[in-house]
Design a protein around this motif. Structure first.
Motif, PDB file in Angstrom:
ATOM      1  N   LYS B  48     -66.892  39.325 -26.807  1.00 42.52           N
ATOM      2  CA  LYS B  48     -65.895  40.393 -26.914  1.00 42.52           C
ATOM      3  C   LYS B  48     -64.707  39.952 -27.763  1.00 42.52           C
ATOM      4  N   SER B  49     -64.150  38.772 -27.422  1.00 40.74           N
ATOM      5  CA  SER B  49     -62.986  38.300 -28.175  1.00 40.74           C
ATOM      6  C   SER B  49     -63.365  37.966 -29.609  1.00 40.74           C
ATOM      7  N   ALA B  52     -63.156  40.989 -31.647  1.00 36.46           N
ATOM      8  CA  ALA B  52     -61.781  41.331 -32.013  1.00 36.46           C
ATOM      9  C   ALA B  52     -61.322  40.463 -33.178  1.00 36.46           C
ATOM     10  N   LEU B  96     -53.116  42.943 -32.769  1.00 38.64           N
ATOM     11  CA  LEU B  96     -53.889  42.329 -31.696  1.00 38.64           C
ATOM     12  C   LEU B  96     -52.937  41.732 -30.669  1.00 38.64           C
ATOM     13  N   PRO B  98     -53.324  39.135 -28.208  1.00 38.10           N
ATOM     14  CA  PRO B  98     -54.435  38.221 -27.956  1.00 38.10           C
ATOM     15  C   PRO B  98     -54.612  37.871 -26.489  1.00 38.10           C
ATOM     16  N   GLN B  99     -55.779  37.355 -26.220  1.00 39.97           N
ATOM     17  CA  GLN B  99     -56.066  36.838 -24.885  1.00 39.97           C
ATOM     18  C   GLN B  99     -55.075  35.707 -24.628  1.00 39.97           C
ATOM     19  N   ASP B 181     -56.757  42.226 -25.933  1.00 38.42           N
ATOM     20  CA  ASP B 181     -57.795  41.308 -25.480  1.00 38.42           C
ATOM     21  C   ASP B 181     -57.424  40.798 -24.087  1.00 38.42           C
ATOM     22  N   GLU B 182     -58.132  41.242 -23.093  1.00 38.72           N
ATOM     23  CA  GLU B 182     -57.875  40.863 -21.690  1.00 38.72           C
ATOM     24  C   GLU B 182     -56.381  40.920 -21.383  1.00 38.72           C
ATOM     25  N   ILE B 212     -60.231  45.319 -24.498  1.00 40.47           N
ATOM     26  CA  ILE B 212     -61.292  44.353 -24.221  1.00 40.47           C
ATOM     27  C   ILE B 212     -61.067  43.765 -22.836  1.00 40.47           C
ATOM     28  N   THR B 213     -62.062  43.855 -21.974  1.00 39.14           N
ATOM     29  CA  THR B 213     -61.877  43.335 -20.623  1.00 39.14           C
ATOM     30  C   THR B 213     -63.223  43.059 -19.984  1.00 39.14           C
TER      31      THR B 213
END
Lengths: 386, 333
Positions: B48-49, B52, B96, B98-99, B181-182, B212-213
């Motif tokens: 997923k990441s 992105a 983005l 980011p995570q 992202d998360e 995104i999760t």
């Protein structure tokens, strides 16, 4: 949204109102300064170092004579003693700072000149006395010296003694400090620029560029330093003006000096480039050089400052070594290294140990820089006890 | 009208001594009208990441294969050269978050400086510092932070505040698309709810979000459409109602079955086996070794995009008429 805003605001106001929390809100630099201030040796060293640089900035004012002034009959005269109590036959008691002229006699047994103070004629010293004219900066000249005497035609007051041409060693040491101390700063500044740029590129991009730069560093380190310096400075034309030689020597010293700094920067960047905020900066469309120098470099500025402080004495020592070997600064320009050339001969040192005084100044400068660097390192280390 | 975001055959493979890691392997999807949210859900490590990052062309040094097309508002941004892409797309059109947003703020920059940094670094337009500061302060207020946050360092902020600063930062250029992202993985439930409400507000204002999760419940809360990702590929894409109500892919069904429920006698089912190693992927359909209804065709042929319902596409042979026909015939025999 407004409800949560109020909650946050309350929390902030409550925390900031609490003066005991000053520590928790302090910036990184305040924390470093607070810790540094408690480091007594480093604080004293900082003050002394600043004094040393003050002397180096204004050598004309602090030294009694010009570095080129010769006193023909005082060749290799030992240091003149500073007295406070009158030593003359009728005198006695306190008359303030003064000194006595030398009487020069030839010892018929050893065939050496001996200097004896003439005790019946005290020459009193005072602050801010007039003397020979010197240049401060550009066309700005002055005749006022830090100390001197009002006596007409006084015998020279040579606190550090005279060199083999009869020039005052104190004046020469102070004038030498100008070159010796500044070459350390300028040289390190040059190595810092080279080291940060090349180390930064090496650490951030990695891969082939990193490999090339690292092998270059390996190559430079593997060359024996002294022969390389000697070769490079031997290649300098002898007829260059002093200033040109000075900058050439500085560049020669920094050619090797940047390697260590580049390694430090590379190592730091290797770890920092993996941080989430480096990735975030990239996602924000930031260019590579800006990520390195604006986003990542500030993360270890304190570390760099420490490294730089500890690199300065190495530069000073290197310049001294080069000039001592006769390859650095060329006479008539004076640096501590050229002064020590007089002390190359074991007989000279045995008979006139005062020729080693400039070496003591080199040692003092190096020690002071190391103390300050140590203090900074302790202060900048977030894990040291506060 | 062209969709906000359209991704076609996106690939991102990493080189690894043990083999190529096929983190994103032919992903295609679109995010329709402005002001909608698409959820990207899947297990950890399913790419997923990476997807992105691939969309933003943030490629690590060991990238082995990168291609595909990314269309933004009818413009093929993946055709731009790297410098042009950095200057005009990143953060300006596609931002983005980011995570690990917790660590994405620079620890030695104050919040205000960090927020305005992307604008200041783009020397293209002459920016009035005052106007910029007003705009950035307005964004801080917009995400529900007090104005005092401006002068704080990240370590002085709580997790939720940092997440809000990140979102405010991502909005500085008013981008078309926000990739999250998360975004709430390190936050507690109440802060998570605040952030989700903020995102809903932003969505209502016309911002498109790619969310995104790994948390399907959270994704269904905000997303209009969901894409279920398995081992570097999309397994199924459809509206949230379709995915949750009538999942077409066996993986989605098992994924939904593994969510614990209150007062349910039946234990949550886990999916047998482990997610595949992205270096040694099973042949054909990547889910077949763990699938409870595998067909003979599954290990042999990679499934194609098939229509399960109107607006719901699935990559599974179960929904292919001819394959089903064959399967039924085999059963009959």
């Amino acid at each position: 949204m407004t409800a949560s805003t109020e909650v946050f605001e309350e929390v902030l106001v409550a925390d900031q109102a609490d003066q005991d929390d000053r520590f928790y809100y302090a910036s990184q630099w305040s924390l470093i300064w607070w810790r540094f201030r408690r480091h007594r040796v480093a604080m004293v060293s900082t003050v002394l170092l600043l004094l040393l640089y003050l002397l180096a900035v204004l050598p004309g004012f602090f030294s009694p004579y010009l570095p080129s002034t010769r006193f023909e009959s005082y060749q290799e005269a030992p240091p003149v003693r500073l007295h406070w109590m009158d030593k003359s036959s009728e005198g006695g008691g306190f008359i303030g700072p003064h000194y006595y002229g030398y009487e020069k006699t030839l010892n018929k047994e050893t065939f050496k000149y001996e200097f004896e103070p003439i005790l019946d004629n005290p020459i009193r010293l005072r602050l801010f006395a007039p003397g020979s004219e010197y240049t401060i900066v550009g066309d700005w000249t002055s005749t006022i010296h830090f100390f001197g005497t009002d006596v007409e035609e006084p015998p020279p007051f040579m606190l550090f003694g005279a060199d083999r041409l009869g020039r005052d060693l104190l004046s020469r040491t102070l004038y030498g400090a100008r070159i010796s101390l500044s070459i350390g700063l300028i040289g390190v500044a040059l190595s810092l620029i080279l080291g940060v740029i090349l180390g930064g590129i090496s650490g951030y991009f990695g891969g082939l560029i990193d490999e090339v730069i690292q092998r270059l560093i390996d190559f430079l380190i593997s060359i024996p330093q002294i022969p390389l310096w000697m070769a490079l400075s031997a290649a300098l034309p002898r007829d260059w003006p002093v200033l040109k030689t000075y900058f050439a020597i500085t560049i020669i010293l920094s050619i090797l000096g940047w390697t260590g700094l580049a390694r430090v920067v590379r190592g730091k960047l290797l770890s920092l480039r993996e941080e989430d905020y480096a990735m975030a900066a990239k996602a924000a469309g930031t260019g590579e050089s800006r990520i390195i120098f604006k986003h990542l470099l500030p993360g270890f500025t304190s570390h760099l400052i420490v490294t730089v402080t500890l690199a300065v004495p190495t530069m000073i020592l290197a310049e001294t070594a080069l000039s001592f070997l006769g390859l650095g600064i060329q006479p008539p320009a004076v640096s501590w290294g050229t002064l020590l050339q007089d002390a190359q001969d074991i007989v000279a040192i045995a008979q006139h140990p005062h020729q080693l005084i400039p070496a003591a100044w080199v040692m003092a400068a190096v020690l002071l820089f190391n103390n300050v660097g140590d203090g900074l390192r302790d202060a900048a280390d977030p894990y040291s006890d506060h | 009208m062209s969709p906000v975001l359209q991704v076609r055959d996106l690939y991102l493979h990493y080189a690894d001594p043990a083999g190529t890691v096929r983190a994103v392997d032919g992903v295609s999807f679109e995010l329709g009208e402005p002001g909608t949210a698409l959820g990207f859900v899947g297990e950890s490590g399913c790419g997923k990441s990476s997807a992105a990052n691939a969309m933003l062309r943030m490629l690590p040094g060991n990238t082995a294969r990168y291609d595909g097309e990314v269309w933004l508002d009818g413009v093929c941004v993946s055709a731009l050269d790297a410098e042009e892409f950095r200057r005009s797309v990143r953060w300006r059109q596609m931002a983005l978050v980011p995570q690990g947003a917790q660590n994405s703020l620079n620890p030695v920059m104050r919040v205000g400086k960090w927020l305005t940094e992307p604008v200041r670094q783009s020397r293209s337009a002459d920016i009035e510092p005052d106007a910029l500061e007003r705009q950035a302060r307005g964004l801080l207020e917009r995400v529900g932070l007090p104005s005092g946050t401006w002068n704080l360092y990240p370590h002085e902020l709580s997790g939720g505040m940092k997440q809000r600063v990140m979102i405010a930062g991502a909005l500085i250029f008013s981008p078309r698309l926000l990739i999250m992202d998360e975004p709430t993985s390190a936050l507690d439930v109440s802060v998570q709810a605040q952030i989700m409400n903020l995102l809903k507000d932003l969505k209502a204002e016309g911002l498109s979000i790619l969310f995104i999760t790994h948390d399907i419940a959270l994704a269904s809360d905000i997303c209009d459409r969901l894409a279920v990702v398995y081992a570097g590929r999309i397994a199924e894409i459809g509206s949230s109602e379709q995915i949750l109500g009538q999942p077409a892919h066996p993986y989605t069904r098992r994924l939904l079955g593994s969510i614990p429920r209150l007062h349910d006698e039946a234990l949550p089912e886990f999916i047998p086996g482990a997610p595949p190693d992205l270096r040694k992927l099973p042949s054909g359909c990547r889910f077949h070794p763990r699938c409870d209804v595998p067909l003979t065709v599954c290990p042999e042929r990679v499934p194609v995009r098939l229509k399960a319902e109107s607006g719901q596409d699935v990559w599974c042979w179960l929904h292919d008429r001819t394959v089903n026909q064959v399967a039924l015939e085999i059963q009959d025999e």
